[in-house]
Write a protein that holds these residues in place. Structure first.
Motif, mmCIF file in Angstrom:
data_model
loop_
_atom_site.group_PDB
_atom_site.id
_atom_site.type_symbol
_atom_site.label_atom_id
_atom_site.label_comp_id
_atom_site.label_asym_id
_atom_site.label_seq_id
_atom_site.Cartn_x
_atom_site.Cartn_y
_atom_site.Cartn_z
ATOM 1 N N ASP A 1 16.203 47.344 53.546
ATOM 2 C CA ASP A 1 17.532 46.756 53.380
ATOM 3 C C ASP A 1 18.514 47.504 54.278
ATOM 4 N N SER B 1 20.462 50.574 53.035
ATOM 5 C CA SER B 1 19.674 51.668 52.452
ATOM 6 C C SER B 1 20.369 53.018 52.613
ATOM 7 N N HIS C 1 21.300 42.634 53.546
ATOM 8 C CA HIS C 1 21.328 43.186 52.189
ATOM 9 C C HIS C 1 20.955 42.160 51.123
ATOM 10 N N ASN C 2 19.942 42.513 50.344
ATOM 11 C CA ASN C 2 19.487 41.724 49.186
ATOM 12 C C ASN C 2 19.105 40.284 49.522
ATOM 13 N N LEU D 1 12.964 49.562 49.204
ATOM 14 C CA LEU D 1 14.068 48.913 48.494
ATOM 15 C C LEU D 1 14.725 49.918 47.560
ATOM 16 N N TYR E 1 22.143 49.865 44.439
ATOM 17 C CA TYR E 1 22.748 50.363 45.681
ATOM 18 C C TYR E 1 24.034 51.094 45.326
ATOM 19 N N ALA F 1 19.119 45.053 43.226
ATOM 20 C CA ALA F 1 18.289 44.247 44.121
ATOM 21 C C ALA F 1 17.486 43.225 43.328
#
Length: 400
Positions: free
Chosen positions: A135, A138, A158-159, A181, A185, A192
């Motif tokens: 992602d 991260s 992202h996601n 993952l 976050y 996620a």
């Protein structure tokens, strides 16, 4: 001579310009005395703490403290060695046994920090000819692990499940693939869609590593994280976590059911070539982890705190990082760095500490105030926090 610091000149200028406005430095706060998991003396004033990761409030737990004191008396202040030499004490093995019991997994490996856990495991299992799909939002430790192992990095939006699937499809057939993952976050506090992402990764023949640093202890029926809550923990190859959040001390870990996992103790450089955690630290960690196995009441109260604060801030007119509360982190979006710093200082003057986060640490160049709730925050404290946000927000002009 070339000044190797010249690359930081733009940041130095930005910092100096911010401090020239008269605002306190938001990144150099000193806590003169910590009173409890939710309160400290800051700048001579009793302050509510809403910017720590002490999610389950374990730092002042009586059993945890006593375990640390006993270990300090019996084993001394430090190991002065690596885990593969003289740095494995009985407490380190007990801590790993506690982790195996907590996650119901076959293997557990304790690192000196959570950062080192990501750095070490990722860099060791994915190397030069392998691919790491991650992602784009991260954590820095994940990116640093990728760089240290010299793997091919393939970021995705992202996601975004579809973006992950497309990236995996482009990787050469037969290449080693690791999907990394996070459960929660840390900047926006969003979770996620692990169930779908793990399924997509497995269908593509990839191994999966999930960092549950901000969910371990809190999310899931047994506090095992987002993967447990979404019913896909058995399909995850590696879970990374930290002791510096819900566990309430310092250190990192990786748990796994992979049958070859134990070889990491001989080939993982950040594990082999650093001193092991002090005996008092692993004793506090093991005690805390065992207690978190029975922390359902704390988990329930923390969820209530998160829901109440999120709803209250939203009702006041603040822009938040998520539409609904998804974790113990609530991000309050600021218009820019200058007003974000002013809001941070106004809250501190009210007696409330939160984290000011700024680019490049934040996604989409946001400036935000990151609020991290604790299971020990009382109903009254959450009410005080909302009142403080209202007064500070109006004073700075963030809300009307």
């Amino acid at each position: 001579m070339t000044d190797l610091f010249s690359k930081f000149d733009p940041l130095i200028e930005q910092r100096e310009a911010l401090l020239a406005t008269g605002v306190k430095d938001p990144f150099s706060l000193v806590m003169e005395k910590v009173l409890s998991p939710t309160r400290a003396i800051c700048n001579g004033k009793e302050t509510i703490l809403l910017g720590t990761y002490n999610y389950m409030g374990m730092t002042f737990d009586d059993d945890v403290i006593q375990a640390g004191k006993r270990a300090l008396d019996e084993f001394g202040s430090g190991t002065t060695g690596s885990r593969v030499l003289n740095g494995t004490y009985q407490g380190h093995k007990e801590c790993e046994e506690a982790l195996k019991a907590f996650y119901a997994m076959d293997h557990a490996m304790v690192f000196s920090t959570g950062y080192q856990a990501n750095l070490g495991v990722i860099a060791t299992i994915a190397g030069k000819d392998d691919y790491i799909v991650l992602d784009i939002d991260s954590h820095a430790s994940i990116y640093d692990g990728c760089a240290m192992g010299n793997a091919n990095i393939v970021p995705f939006r992202h996601n975004d499940i579809s973006a992950l699937e497309k990236r995996l499809a482009r990787i050469p057939e037969g290449a080693g693939k690791l999907v990394v993952l996070e459960g929660v976050y840390s900047m926006l506090g969003d979770i996620a869609p692990l169930k779908e992402m793990v399924a997509v990764s497995k269908a593509a023949g990839a191994m999966v590593l999930v960092d549950e640093a901000h969910s371990m202890g809190f999310i899931g029926e047994n506090g095992r994280g987002v993967a447990e809550a979404q019913g896909c923990l058995d399909d995850v190859d590696f879970v990374i976590g930290t002791f510096s959040k819900s566990v309430g001390t310092v250190g990192g870990f990786c748990v796994s059911n992979h049958p070859k996992f134990e070889i990491l103790r001989l080939v993982c450089r950040p594990y082999v070539f650093t001193a092991s955690l002090p005996p008092s630290v692993v004793a506090t960690a093991a005690t805390s982890i065992r207690k978190l196995m029975h922390g359902s009441n704390k988990r329930a109260h923390l969820w209530e705190n998160s829901k109440r604060l999120h709803a209250g801030l939203k009702a006041l007119g603040f822009q938040l990082g998520t539409d609904e509360p998804q974790s113990a982190i609530i991000a309050v979006i600021m218009p820019d760095l200058e007003r974000g710093a002013a809001m941070w200082e106004a809250l501190l003057s009210e007696g409330l500490y939160v984290n000011l986060a700024r680019p490049p640490a934040t996604p989409a160049n946001m400036t935000l105030l990151r609020c991290s709730l604790c299971a020990e925050h009382s109903d009254a404290e959450v009410g005080q926090i909302l009142a403080m946000f209202e007064r500070a927000g109006k004073a700075v002009g963030i809300i009307v």
